[in-house]
Design a protein around this motif. Sequence first.
Motif, PDB file in Angstrom:
ATOM      1  N   GLU A  17      52.150 -47.944 -41.547  1.00 36.13           N
ATOM      2  CA  GLU A  17      51.710 -46.616 -41.971  1.00 36.13           C
ATOM      3  C   GLU A  17      51.201 -46.646 -43.405  1.00 36.13           C
ATOM      4  O   GLU A  17      50.188 -46.018 -43.742  1.00 36.13           O
ATOM      5  CB  GLU A  17      52.857 -45.618 -41.857  1.00 36.13           C
ATOM      6  N   GLY A  18      51.911 -47.391 -44.261  1.00 35.97           N
ATOM      7  CA  GLY A  18      51.477 -47.514 -45.640  1.00 35.97           C
ATOM      8  C   GLY A  18      50.104 -48.155 -45.754  1.00 35.97           C
ATOM      9  O   GLY A  18      49.268 -47.736 -46.567  1.00 35.97           O
ATOM     10  N   ARG A  20      47.765 -47.993 -43.543  1.00 38.72           N
ATOM     11  CA  ARG A  20      46.773 -47.001 -43.105  1.00 38.72           C
ATOM     12  C   ARG A  20      46.400 -46.071 -44.260  1.00 38.72           C
ATOM     13  O   ARG A  20      45.242 -45.654 -44.388  1.00 38.72           O
ATOM     14  CB  ARG A  20      47.298 -46.211 -41.901  1.00 38.72           C
ATOM     15  N   TRP A  21      47.371 -45.741 -45.077  1.00 39.43           N
ATOM     16  CA  TRP A  21      47.072 -44.945 -46.268  1.00 39.43           C
ATOM     17  C   TRP A  21      46.064 -45.670 -47.152  1.00 39.43           C
ATOM     18  O   TRP A  21      45.108 -45.065 -47.653  1.00 39.43           O
ATOM     19  CB  TRP A  21      48.360 -44.690 -47.061  1.00 39.43           C
ATOM     20  N   ILE A 151      52.620 -47.404 -52.465  1.00 32.22           N
ATOM     21  CA  ILE A 151      52.336 -46.559 -51.300  1.00 32.22           C
ATOM     22  C   ILE A 151      52.555 -47.357 -50.019  1.00 32.22           C
ATOM     23  O   ILE A 151      53.093 -46.854 -49.031  1.00 32.22           O
ATOM     24  CB  ILE A 151      50.887 -46.023 -51.361  1.00 32.22           C
ATOM     25  N   HIS A 155      58.441 -45.509 -47.789  1.00 32.32           N
ATOM     26  CA  HIS A 155      58.480 -44.869 -46.474  1.00 32.32           C
ATOM     27  C   HIS A 155      58.455 -43.351 -46.552  1.00 32.32           C
ATOM     28  O   HIS A 155      58.405 -42.684 -45.528  1.00 32.32           O
ATOM     29  CB  HIS A 155      59.727 -45.323 -45.712  1.00 32.32           C
ATOM     30  N   SER A 156      58.482 -42.815 -47.763  1.00 29.46           N
ATOM     31  CA  SER A 156      58.461 -41.372 -47.953  1.00 29.46           C
ATOM     32  C   SER A 156      57.025 -40.870 -48.124  1.00 29.46           C
ATOM     33  O   SER A 156      56.304 -41.342 -49.007  1.00 29.46           O
ATOM     34  CB  SER A 156      59.291 -40.981 -49.176  1.00 29.46           C
ATOM     35  N   THR A 157      56.629 -39.923 -47.297  1.00 31.80           N
ATOM     36  CA  THR A 157      55.296 -39.347 -47.407  1.00 31.80           C
ATOM     37  C   THR A 157      55.122 -38.636 -48.740  1.00 31.80           C
ATOM     38  O   THR A 157      54.058 -38.711 -49.378  1.00 31.80           O
ATOM     39  CB  THR A 157      55.039 -38.358 -46.257  1.00 31.80           C
ATOM     40  N   LEU A 158      56.155 -37.947 -49.186  1.00 30.56           N
ATOM     41  CA  LEU A 158      56.085 -37.239 -50.465  1.00 30.56           C
ATOM     42  C   LEU A 158      55.896 -38.223 -51.612  1.00 30.56           C
ATOM     43  O   LEU A 158      55.069 -37.991 -52.511  1.00 30.56           O
ATOM     44  CB  LEU A 158      57.363 -36.427 -50.684  1.00 30.56           C
ATOM     45  N   ARG A 160      54.578 -41.185 -51.489  1.00 31.27           N
ATOM     46  CA  ARG A 160      53.211 -41.714 -51.417  1.00 31.27           C
ATOM     47  C   ARG A 160      52.203 -40.726 -51.988  1.00 31.27           C
ATOM     48  O   ARG A 160      51.300 -41.097 -52.744  1.00 31.27           O
ATOM     49  CB  ARG A 160      52.859 -42.035 -49.963  1.00 31.27           C
ATOM     50  N   ALA A 161      52.359 -39.460 -51.612  1.00 32.27           N
ATOM     51  CA  ALA A 161      51.434 -38.431 -52.086  1.00 32.27           C
ATOM     52  C   ALA A 161      51.505 -38.289 -53.604  1.00 32.27           C
ATOM     53  O   ALA A 161      50.472 -38.140 -54.273  1.00 32.27           O
ATOM     54  CB  ALA A 161      51.736 -37.108 -51.410  1.00 32.27           C
TER      55      ALA A 161
END
Length: 276
Positions: A17-18, A20-21, A151, A155-158, A160-161
């Motif tokens: 997932e990271g 993909r970011w 990122i 594992h935290s979306t927050l 990463r944002a």
Amino acid sequence: MRRLVRHRNGQVGASAEGMRWLYGIIVFSLLVAALAWAVGGYHTGFHTLNALAPWAGEVFWQNLTHLGNGSVALALLLLFARNHPSAVWTGLIAAVFALLLSHGIKYGATTLRPPAVLDADAFHLIGRGWPTRSFPSGHTVTAFVFAAIFIAHMHSTLARALLLLAAILVGGSRVVVGVHWPIDVLAGAALGTAAAVIGISLGRRWRWGLQPVGHRICVLVLVVGTFGLFDEINGYPHAMLLSQTLAVLALAVASFDYLGPLLRAAAVRRLTSGSP
């Protein structure tokens, strides 16, 4: 099988997932840069962002833009070295590629910066007015290498944002202080993130930096780089306090993490050997 340095928090490296970011950041940055060029040319959007300079003041912008300095990134990596050895190892690999790519393009393109193109009273200039080698923004490359590495590992979306937002702010500050065009920043974001992808890919195959000796050498490199913050202001004198504070903090954390256990073990041995 050779022993590897383990993460304290159990993380084992970059996640799918990271990654993909990271691919999304690269594609989005290049698309926006291409659109900006098509709409208004290389200088498009500069005055809109540069007009933000008076809003927060010179001290704020000097400190924010200084966060893209290479020594700052090394000091930040040093803070996380013990808990995130994989991020440190891949970050150092990425930094080498980012340095080679960005400087190669800079010296090949030789594009002019705003101070060499615009009249002094036509824009806001904070700090030193660099004249040439505008493309890409090196500070933005550095900021996105650091942000992209973490990122990918977090594992935290927050989280990463927030990291992405911080990198965007650092990159945008290069336009606000008047030394880069927005397209320089967008290219720097794509290049820095691409270097992180390369670093992660190579780090998965070549794991020398995760072995105890390799990790210690990586930490030593970070320590040496951190000392640069004691006298490296790069044209932004108001950022000196931030530089020195970060350097002291990073070196203190590294000393506690790496020298502390050795000193405690030595003290225990002395006490044990002195026991009847």
